[in-house]
Write a protein that holds these residues in place. Structure first.
Motif, PDB file in Angstrom:
ATOM      1  N   ARG A 195       0.400  -0.780   0.304  1.00 47.91           N
ATOM      2  CA  ARG A 195       0.248   0.101  -0.392  1.00 47.91           C
ATOM      3  C   ARG A 195       0.608   1.369   0.149  1.00 47.91           C
ATOM      4  N   ASP A 196       1.658   1.487  -0.908  1.00 47.54           N
ATOM      5  CA  ASP A 196       2.364   2.125  -0.860  1.00 47.54           C
ATOM      6  C   ASP A 196       1.945   3.695  -1.544  1.00 47.54           C
ATOM      7  N   ALA A 197       2.649   4.876  -0.836  1.00 48.99           N
ATOM      8  CA  ALA A 197       1.259   5.598  -0.591  1.00 48.99           C
ATOM      9  C   ALA A 197       1.929   6.480  -1.712  1.00 48.99           C
ATOM     10  N   LEU A 198       3.852   6.586  -1.831  1.00 46.96           N
ATOM     11  CA  LEU A 198       4.256   6.985  -2.951  1.00 46.96           C
ATOM     12  C   LEU A 198       3.909   6.507  -4.387  1.00 46.96           C
ATOM     13  N   VAL A 199       4.042   6.102  -4.790  1.00 43.86           N
ATOM     14  CA  VAL A 199       3.542   5.391  -5.863  1.00 43.86           C
ATOM     15  C   VAL A 199       2.141   5.951  -6.096  1.00 43.86           C
ATOM     16  N   ALA A 200       0.735   6.042  -5.613  1.00 50.39           N
ATOM     17  CA  ALA A 200      -0.156   6.384  -6.050  1.00 50.39           C
ATOM     18  C   ALA A 200       0.011   7.830  -5.665  1.00 50.39           C
TER      19      ALA A 200
END
Lengths: 436, 436
Positions: free
Chosen positions: A239-244
């Motif tokens: 649940r990667d906040a940076l990719v999102a």
């Protein structure tokens, strides 16, 4: 009324710029003169000494806005206010709003040199904290006194060290009295010179930008929350906040292709924990939507919100969006823009109409008094950076047009106004009612 | 040779964990015990006191790696080394490599309790700075002594405050002598217990992961350079490093769809100047490519480089890519993995083969001595975060299997080895030559 075509003193204006360019000077040749910093205080102190030397009545209001008033011959006439702001972004440039304040000072000095009396008083202003680089919200000095922001809100804004606006203003000794706000001093006009923050003038090789209006601007902070885990965790389960957030950045950026004339931008962008082998748990970023048509802005704002939610859902993160600042678009009155055009014409400067995508103190002031802005070209359209540059040749033109506009407004009376063109011929102007 | 099925003392292991979980404890229930910090020193001091209490001969090498040796009966036999690392990421977890060190200690204590002598010496190890969260490069304690990294390089690594690895190691008083490195102490095997850093065991409801190998891993730092300007600058003319970098992040992330089994990740991500109304002039970010097949990794690495250049060209920014760390994939020998499987079987624990996408000290050590790893399941596969959790039930199983493997390896002689199964029946094992 007639007046000869007065010109400012460029060598004096240069000296003034040189003083300013050394207060908060950066290694890269720019300025870091953050609002209410010690550099700002130093600049303010120097500025006030200049105002006093020019014989102006100095006032400071409760927001730290500094005014210097030159009396008019008619005590009942509303003043013409000119100026901008002396503060900068971190590693900002030497021109930006500084151009507006220093050319305003030069205008007054020129009037003094030539013993010109004006019917209307002329008021120079340095607005506090036009730049939001320290306290997060821009145009607060003009925003509070025009009732667009509350004083309580602004005084409690904190910089990254936790110091509030109120504490800083007190620290530098610039809390004046509310009664000194310009709205209590019968001001009828406001004219602000500023560098252009894009390349329209440069591309068209024009020297004078007659600003017809300022885009509406809405600022948001998005907070994307995922879950930190080892970067070797199965990619499909992260649940990667940076990719999102990266996908959201591209969604904001692509609005420019979907809405003609829209200027979207990403501001601050902070990733936590930002470590090598750990996926991001949180990204906070600011995004800004600007357009001259507030309806189009609103459509873009809604679209991107919807896209953020779709991205967040698909990437299994949460997103929270907060609108924290908004200024609606504003149009300047023909009464002022026409005089700017006249000023450019009588001096023989190339000019054009232009729109400002960036917000300025004039955005707010225009809601209270008839305002206008004059843009000077900035090399490469660069600003808010050390590379920001406008030549003295262009600065001189801007200041001369400002002088022309100020003389015209300050002397102006109902009825026909006749001005001398550069060739000595007379130019007839219609009364404002007919022009509008 | 026969041996009864020994078990570790869970309540003692729990107490050991509780001590560790309080050294560098975070509010969120995790640990911040950065390599060579005062918390790391405190943990090391306690660890050494435990080693001494267990009657071990303590050594510290020039990288600060700590060893405790329990003599074997055969002075010529190579040792069995067990351990991992006691340091953590910022706001990391309480288990990670700590599990490997504390369960190793428990294994030795259990051998002591039962007066078990082994033919081979047993050596416990705490490797220095396995985590790269402070100095930017991981596995440096094992990396230098296995000749994968130079000591000069590692000693000059700096943390974000500019303090070098060398200064920090000296500061905490843990620079020992190079002659104490394990490679000078006749070590034949290395077995490392660790939590799994994904959800394979959890999903399959298995307790013991028999690690067959570790993925190759290559780390890059990308530096994207654009030009800061006012965020209202014409969108088509901007050279926004953040928008370009966001597209690069998505390019890295999408490698997972293009190469089966590939684990791409973004690590640190820093944006300059990260101000509201200024476009980004620079973004620096780390990206990591992991795969068990180094050829596939190399293909992905080349593809993403090509994509970065295409993005940079299209968005008018520059990108510089630097590979700063690489570890090739490694496979563990059947001799060790088979014993792990046997250990799980005799205890009746569920088990499976597994691959480690994350790097560990065993990556490097396996190049020198025959190594193996035992994985314990981690709830939700989370690690390197405060939420990291492995139950004591699972920890007990891991430690029991480690004990079994250590006993087997340390007692092992050429020829048939017979072990007692839980039901008391004898299990026959072939000599290793036949098994391989």
């Amino acid at each position: 009324m007639n007046h000869s075509l007065n010109k400012i003193n460029l060598s004096r204006l240069k000296s003034t710029f040189e003083v300013s360019s050394n207060i908060g000077k950066t290694k890269g040749g720019g300025l870091t003169r953050l609002p209410l910093s010690k550099e700002d205080k130093e600049m303010r102190d120097v500025f006030i000494s200049w105002l006093k030397d020019a014989g102006l009545h100095v006032r400071i209001d409760d927001m730290g806005n500094i005014y210097g008033r030159r009396d008019g011959t008619n005590k009942n006439a509303g003043a013409v206010m000119i100026g901008s702001h002396l503060d900068t972004q971190p590693k900002g440039g030497r021109f930006d709003g500084i151009l507006g304040v220093l050319s305003a000072l030069e205008v007054i000095r020129t009037l003094n040199d030539n013993n010109i009396e004006t019917e209307r008083p002329i008021e120079i202003v340095n607005f506090t904290a036009e730049e939001g680089g320290r306290f997060g919200v821009p145009m607060v000095g003009s925003g509070v006194i025009t009732d667009n922001l509350t004083k309580e809100f602004v005084f409690s804004l904190r910089d990254k060290n936790g110091i509030t606006f109120g504490e800083s203003l007190e620290e530098i000794g610039y809390i004046g009295e509310a009664k000194n706000r310009f709205i209590n001093f019968n001001v009828d006009y406001y004219v602000e010179a500023h560098i252009e923050q894009s390349t329209v003038l440069e591309k068209n090789q024009n020297s004078i930008g007659i600003v017809k209006g300022i885009a509406g601007e809405t600022r948001f902070e998005a907070c994307v929350k995922g879950q930190s885990t080892h970067a070797a965790h199965s990619p499909s389960e992260r649940r990667d906040a940076l990719v999102a957030a990266s996908e959201m950045v591209l969604a904001v950026d692509s609005l420019k292709e979907q809405f003609e004339g829209l200027s979207p931008a990403i501001g601050t962008f902070e990733v936590y924990p930002s470590l090598q082998t750990i996926t991001a748990s949180e990204v906070k970023f600011v995004y800004i939507i600007r357009h001259f048509n507030d309806d189009i802005s609103n459509k873009a704002i809604e679209l991107v919100k919807k896209q953020f939610r779709e991205i967040a859902g698909r990437r299994n993160v949460e997103v929270n969006i907060e609108q924290y600042w908004k200024a609606e678009s504003t149009e300047f009155v023909d009464e002022v823009t026409t005089l700017i055009e006249e000023g450019a014409k009588v001096h023989g400067y190339s000019y054009q109409n232009i729109l400002s995508t960036a917000g300025h103190d004039a955005t707010y002031v225009n809601g209270i008094v008839k305002s206008g802005m004059i843009f000077a070209p900035s090399v490469g359209g660069l600003s808010h950076c050390e590379e920001e540059f406008t030549s003295y040749e262009e600065i001189e033109k801007t200041a001369n047009v400002l002088l022309y506009v100020v003389e015209s407004l300050a002397k102006k009376e109902p009825g026909n106004t006749v001005l001398a063109a550069p060739d000595g011929s007379e130019v007839e102007f219609k009364p404002e009612e007919e022009r509008n």
